[in-house]
Design a protein around this motif. Structure first.
Motif, PDB file in Angstrom:
ATOM      1  N   PRO A 261       1.024  -1.420  -0.067  1.00 42.83           N
ATOM      2  CA  PRO A 261      -0.010   0.275  -0.181  1.00 42.83           C
ATOM      3  C   PRO A 261       0.728   1.376   0.056  1.00 42.83           C
ATOM      4  O   PRO A 261       0.247   2.256  -0.033  1.00 42.83           O
ATOM      5  N   VAL A 262       2.276   1.356   0.353  1.00 37.98           N
ATOM      6  CA  VAL A 262       2.916   2.717   0.637  1.00 37.98           C
ATOM      7  C   VAL A 262       3.286   2.934  -0.488  1.00 37.98           C
ATOM      8  O   VAL A 262       3.815   4.714  -1.104  1.00 37.98           O
TER       9      VAL A 262
ATOM     10  N   SER B  51       2.591   5.166  -3.757  1.00 38.66           N
ATOM     11  CA  SER B  51       1.853   6.703  -4.027  1.00 38.66           C
ATOM     12  C   SER B  51       1.171   6.183  -5.527  1.00 38.66           C
ATOM     13  O   SER B  51      -0.730   6.589  -5.584  1.00 38.66           O
TER      14      SER B  51
ATOM     15  N   THR C  54     -10.117  10.537 -13.408  1.00 41.35           N
ATOM     16  CA  THR C  54      -9.587  12.152 -13.458  1.00 41.35           C
ATOM     17  C   THR C  54      -8.096  12.341 -14.040  1.00 41.35           C
ATOM     18  O   THR C  54      -7.537  11.694 -13.726  1.00 41.35           O
TER      19      THR C  54
ATOM     20  N   ARG D 264      -4.196  13.181 -15.071  1.00 34.96           N
ATOM     21  CA  ARG D 264      -3.489  13.238 -14.145  1.00 34.96           C
ATOM     22  C   ARG D 264      -2.152  14.170 -15.383  1.00 34.96           C
ATOM     23  O   ARG D 264      -1.179  15.024 -15.548  1.00 34.96           O
TER      24      ARG D 264
ATOM     25  N   ASP E 292      -5.712   9.540 -12.566  1.00 35.81           N
ATOM     26  CA  ASP E 292      -5.364   9.029 -11.428  1.00 35.81           C
ATOM     27  C   ASP E 292      -5.889   7.482 -11.397  1.00 35.81           C
ATOM     28  O   ASP E 292      -7.028   7.199 -11.780  1.00 35.81           O
TER      29      ASP E 292
ATOM     30  N   GLN F 297      -6.073   5.500  -7.991  1.00 31.96           N
ATOM     31  CA  GLN F 297      -5.811   5.402  -6.665  1.00 31.96           C
ATOM     32  C   GLN F 297      -7.327   4.574  -7.138  1.00 31.96           C
ATOM     33  O   GLN F 297      -7.377   3.652  -6.037  1.00 31.96           O
ATOM     34  N   ARG F 298      -8.149   4.372  -7.633  1.00 29.05           N
ATOM     35  CA  ARG F 298      -9.846   3.722  -7.310  1.00 29.05           C
ATOM     36  C   ARG F 298      -9.241   2.683  -8.539  1.00 29.05           C
ATOM     37  O   ARG F 298     -10.209   1.500  -9.001  1.00 29.05           O
TER      38      ARG F 298
ATOM     39  N   ASP G  14      -9.490  -0.948  -7.065  1.00 28.28           N
ATOM     40  CA  ASP G  14     -10.761  -1.693  -6.552  1.00 28.28           C
ATOM     41  C   ASP G  14     -11.882  -2.355  -7.689  1.00 28.28           C
ATOM     42  O   ASP G  14     -12.585  -2.707  -7.462  1.00 28.28           O
TER      43      ASP G  14
ATOM     44  N   ARG H 128       8.110  10.802   3.939  1.00 23.70           N
ATOM     45  CA  ARG H 128       7.541   9.671   3.734  1.00 23.70           C
ATOM     46  C   ARG H 128       6.720   8.755   4.568  1.00 23.70           C
ATOM     47  O   ARG H 128       6.274   7.494   4.573  1.00 23.70           O
TER      48      ARG H 128
ATOM     49  N   ASP I 265       3.784   6.046   4.665  1.00 23.27           N
ATOM     50  CA  ASP I 265       3.476   5.264   4.470  1.00 23.27           C
ATOM     51  C   ASP I 265       2.827   4.791   6.050  1.00 23.27           C
ATOM     52  O   ASP I 265       1.895   3.866   5.903  1.00 23.27           O
TER      53      ASP I 265
ATOM     54  N   LEU J 289      -0.622   5.336   4.409  1.00 26.91           N
ATOM     55  CA  LEU J 289      -1.247   4.078   4.178  1.00 26.91           C
ATOM     56  C   LEU J 289      -1.334   2.818   4.577  1.00 26.91           C
ATOM     57  O   LEU J 289      -2.155   1.857   4.006  1.00 26.91           O
ATOM     58  N   LEU J 290       0.146   2.467   5.521  1.00 23.21           N
ATOM     59  CA  LEU J 290      -0.464   1.150   5.963  1.00 23.21           C
ATOM     60  C   LEU J 290      -1.002   0.879   7.695  1.00 23.21           C
ATOM     61  O   LEU J 290      -1.829   0.117   7.371  1.00 23.21           O
TER      62      LEU J 290
ATOM     63  N   THR K 139      -9.294  12.364  -4.460  1.00 25.20           N
ATOM     64  CA  THR K 139      -7.755  12.339  -4.322  1.00 25.20           C
ATOM     65  C   THR K 139      -7.077  13.536  -4.664  1.00 25.20           C
ATOM     66  O   THR K 139      -7.721  14.603  -4.977  1.00 25.20           O
TER      67      THR K 139
ATOM     68  N   TYR L  15       3.847  12.760  -3.913  1.00 23.61           N
ATOM     69  CA  TYR L  15       2.801  12.044  -4.042  1.00 23.61           C
ATOM     70  C   TYR L  15       1.268  13.111  -4.872  1.00 23.61           C
ATOM     71  O   TYR L  15       0.585  12.684  -4.641  1.00 23.61           O
TER      72      TYR L  15
ATOM     73  N   ASN M  60     -13.709   6.969  -0.736  1.00 27.05           N
ATOM     74  CA  ASN M  60     -11.894   5.876  -0.937  1.00 27.05           C
ATOM     75  C   ASN M  60     -11.230   5.907  -0.701  1.00 27.05           C
ATOM     76  O   ASN M  60     -10.607   6.673   0.118  1.00 27.05           O
ATOM     77  N   ARG M  61     -11.093   4.682   0.209  1.00 31.59           N
ATOM     78  CA  ARG M  61      -9.912   4.952   1.156  1.00 31.59           C
ATOM     79  C   ARG M  61      -8.612   4.997   0.627  1.00 31.59           C
ATOM     80  O   ARG M  61      -8.469   5.747   2.234  1.00 31.59           O
ATOM     81  N   ARG M  62      -8.127   4.945   0.217  1.00 30.43           N
ATOM     82  CA  ARG M  62      -6.604   4.988  -0.372  1.00 30.43           C
ATOM     83  C   ARG M  62      -6.814   7.117  -0.125  1.00 30.43           C
ATOM     84  O   ARG M  62      -5.590   7.651   0.323  1.00 30.43           O
ATOM     85  N   GLU M  63      -7.645   7.678  -1.272  1.00 30.35           N
ATOM     86  CA  GLU M  63      -8.055   8.776  -0.898  1.00 30.35           C
ATOM     87  C   GLU M  63      -7.775   9.467  -0.023  1.00 30.35           C
ATOM     88  O   GLU M  63      -7.040  10.828   0.181  1.00 30.35           O
TER      89      GLU M  63
ATOM     90  N   LEU N 238      -5.039  10.338   1.981  1.00 33.74           N
ATOM     91  CA  LEU N 238      -3.294  10.278   1.260  1.00 33.74           C
ATOM     92  C   LEU N 238      -4.008  11.871   1.360  1.00 33.74           C
ATOM     93  O   LEU N 238      -2.558  12.938   1.365  1.00 33.74           O
TER      94      LEU N 238
END
Lengths: 471, 471
Positions: free
Chosen positions: A175-176, A178, A373, A375, A429, A431-432, A435, B44, B48, B51-52, B373, B399, B448-451, B454
């Protein structure tokens, strides 16, 4: 715009300007010339057309909900060929044609299921799906399970501990990162190579952790590779939650058995097609810019992000450029590739025909990272060509599509590599994406209309610039 | 990284470097110093951790699905105060406390509905919702409708054509803006001012087209303003599809009537709170960095993007910074504001108390643009301070959070403007925000979890830099 303010501020800068023209590139912007202004206006019109009257979204609705998932060789893939040919013909191009591509024809079959068996009474279902290209289980496969998290771990296992077992590849995506693509690329070898590596050690099947950072119960399919000299063994993906459940059970009950049933099979190859639409350049018609996505998709969902989005965006690029009223200097060719997902035969065919016909290819751009979206773009080209792209960045900045990165990711355009000045992938982007990637959840409702249309406009803007100025 | 390569290339550049130090800012990057390297490593680690082991997402799940929508004065708002205070206390800060805020207490009531009536038999439902703060209809309001698309059009109408009618504000958001916020800001005056302007001309109600670029049947609520000397009239939002249906019907049947029924009312003010968590700086404890979002939300959905996301990200910023093991140089204060949506009394209270206590505020950062995001930040500050932010951009580039724009958008931090060196709003991608903003669809599943994680890490990175170097 902020940069321009800065540009006026420092007194010593004008001198530097002569010392090193590269500063213009460093700041990613110029003093606005008349030419730049005209480009800005044209690009603004492309985005206006996309945002006001964009047709990608309704095209995607048709492709995903009326046609649906369209694996190579399927009736839906054939429907997608016919529909996209007609859609391109309606744009009034110079030429719309098909390129024959013989594709593999794998079918998932009626049902697929898996259970953990602990003793006689305890039978727990696991969410699995066959990997594309896998053989079936020929009835029900029942075997012990050995979990591995690295190739080294597999290599270190005595053959006796692997022979007759199902190897469970459970190395998780990290997961780390980006960017989720990075995590995917680090883990995809398990899916690609797992069956061959396990079979060499006598395994009777493989189960691969789904290639996603999400924690849910969706299995993610994708291609598995076999080789001639190694026995083919059934290969399935297991959802991330299923993988964690199975791993937990294995710690509690190392001798548990897994039951796997898959009725998938590979039928004889089928004749299919790349769909090509061409608008000839008025000044340099022999210089070709290819823009494309892939028509085929996995069978589980509707292939909305992968790659319905790239398909409809590529079609839209030509429609948007037509709507500006300008005639391109160079030839623009939309290519809707067949069979990206399990063979890349469309991409190989396209490059081979380009070689045979001694075509001059300037750039090939692929959209195959989802309809998210914008980038920017990922570009593989010479330093000189990269410099040209850097010089154009400021024109895409108002639309947040100005990020330039290395390592393009288009699979279909890859075979053109030695014949083209720039290989480019559209870089939305991400991120999704993973999923839903290769799952039953890759459906039309996951795509946002504006994000999709902005992507088409961003690609059209870049195609316009390449067409106008060359590379 | 690409920039650094370019930096080494041009021969004349080193001379330019002395001529004008501003070039370093123009390229948005430095030669990496030891200090920069340490900052990179720390940042960083923040990402981390997010995200972790990020906790924003699970906190958001609780806030949105266990507590739910939390309009000022509601029991849910009180629950959110208690929950967030406890959550901050669990972080082991120097001080967690409440600031009293007297808030308006508007309630939507049991039901709200609208119909188009054409003759006696034809009665068509429309998707509407009361605007926050609106009076009720006191039974059923039945009146003719006059549609306007600009203030000028309203002003030009004879009073006789408006008096006794419901004014229907149908000016649409403009899709051509690449940022949806721009389209929203251009149209929001209809919702804010419509009731006052219409009532001055004798109207008995207003219906405002929902402030979204989506075409669907969701009505979007939001605050309506009344003034003392003008009669208060009921104000409702209508979905975009409903607005188009109504507009179409009005062209066919200009004399149609609309029936509106709303049971909303304003109850006496309620004592509520801002929730504040403070971690004192070790070197300059008197210099304060505020980071926050707002605890309250509209009542229709769960307040997930608006502003559950900002709430949990702000809490997470402190947790992430604690996890690095570093002690901040300056004081970091998380503020969860109450009543952003319909009064901004929390923001006003916070700034007033800061004035009374003669506090020194370095920066205030708000996250209230959704949990999408990351793109970057919007900053209002002096040119010197902006230069500092430009110098930090390269640290956020890996990032994709390095975009800097003008015109910050945080409502809660706005009242601090004259007391702070920098007002900053976190600036995520905004394509999807107005699809759900102020609607029943602003729910946990849209995040979204990661968005989300982040975003928290991006804010934490900026807070870390300000805390370390000051402004």
């Amino acid at each position: 715009m902020q940069w321009l303010l800065f540009l006026r501020a420092p007194l010593g800068l004008r001198r530097c300007w002569k010392v090193s023209g590269v500063i213009a590139l460093l700041v990613g912007s110029f003093a606005a010339s008349a030419q730049t202004r005209q480009d800005s206006v044209t690009i603004r019109r492309l985005y206006d057309e996309a945002l006001l009257r964009g047709q990608s979204y309704e095209n995607l609705r048709h492709l995903t909900t009326r046609i649906g998932g369209r694996l190579s060789g399927s009736p839906q893939a054939a429907q997608a060929v016919a529909w996209s040919k007609k859609t391109l013909e309606n744009l009034g191009l110079d030429r719309v044609y098909l390129q024959e591509v013989l594709v593999p024809h794998w079918v998932r079959g009626a049902r697929e299921k898996a259970f953990v068996r602990i003793g006689r009474a305890n039978k727990q279902p696991l969410a699995v799906c066959a990997l594309g290209g896998s053989i079936g289980t020929g009835g029900r496969l029942r075997a012990g399970v050995v979990e591995v998290n690295s190739w080294a771990q597999l290599a270190a296992l005595p053959v006796l501990e692997v022979a007759g077992k199902i190897v469970f590849f459970n190395r998780a995506l990290q997961p780390v990162h980006s960017e989720t693509f990075q995590a995917y690329f680090e883990a995809v070898d398990q899916r690609n190579e797992g069956a061959v590596q396990a079979a060499r050690r006598g395994a009777v099947g493989v189960l691969v952790r789904s290639l996603t950072l999400a924690h849910d119960n969706l299995p993610h399919t994708g291609a598995v590779r076999y080789e001639e000299q190694t026995p083919k063994i059934p290969a399935a993906a297991i959802s991330t939650l299923g993988a964690e459940q199975l791993s937990h059970q294995l710690r509690l009950t190392p001798g548990l058995e897994l039951e796997l049933e898959m009725h998938c099979q590979t039928l004889p190859d089928v004749l299919s097609y790349n769909v090509v639409g061409e608008w000839r350049g008025q000044t340099y018609p022999e210089e070709i810019i290819t823009v494309g996505g892939h028509l085929d998709s996995w069978d589980l969902g509707q292939g909305a992000h992968d790659d319905g989005a790239g398909t409809v965006q590529s079609i839209e690029v030509l429609r948007l450029l037509k709507a500006t009223g300008l005639h391109p200097e160079r030839t623009i060719r939309v290519v809707l590739f067949m069979n990206e997902e399990n063979g890349n035969r469309g991409g190989l065919t396209y490059a081979e025909l380009a070689r045979q016909n001694s075509e001059t290819h300037l750039a090939a751009i692929e959209s195959d990272a989802g309809g998210f979206t914008p980038r920017g773009f990922r570009v593989e080209a010479s330093p000189a060509v990269l410099t040209t792209f850097q010089r154009w960045r400021h024109l895409l900045r108002p639309y947040q599509s100005d990020k330039l990165s290395a390592n393009q990711r288009g699979v279909d355009i890859g075979p053109l590599k030695t014949q083209v000045k720039a290989l480019i992938s559209y870089d939305p982007d991400d991120q999704r994406l993973f999923d839903v990637h290769h799952t039953a959840a890759d459906t039309f409702d996951k795509v946002n209309r504006r994000e999709l249309e902005l992507g088409g406009a961003s690609i059209a803007a870049l195609v316009y610039l390449i067409s106008r100025y060359g590379l």
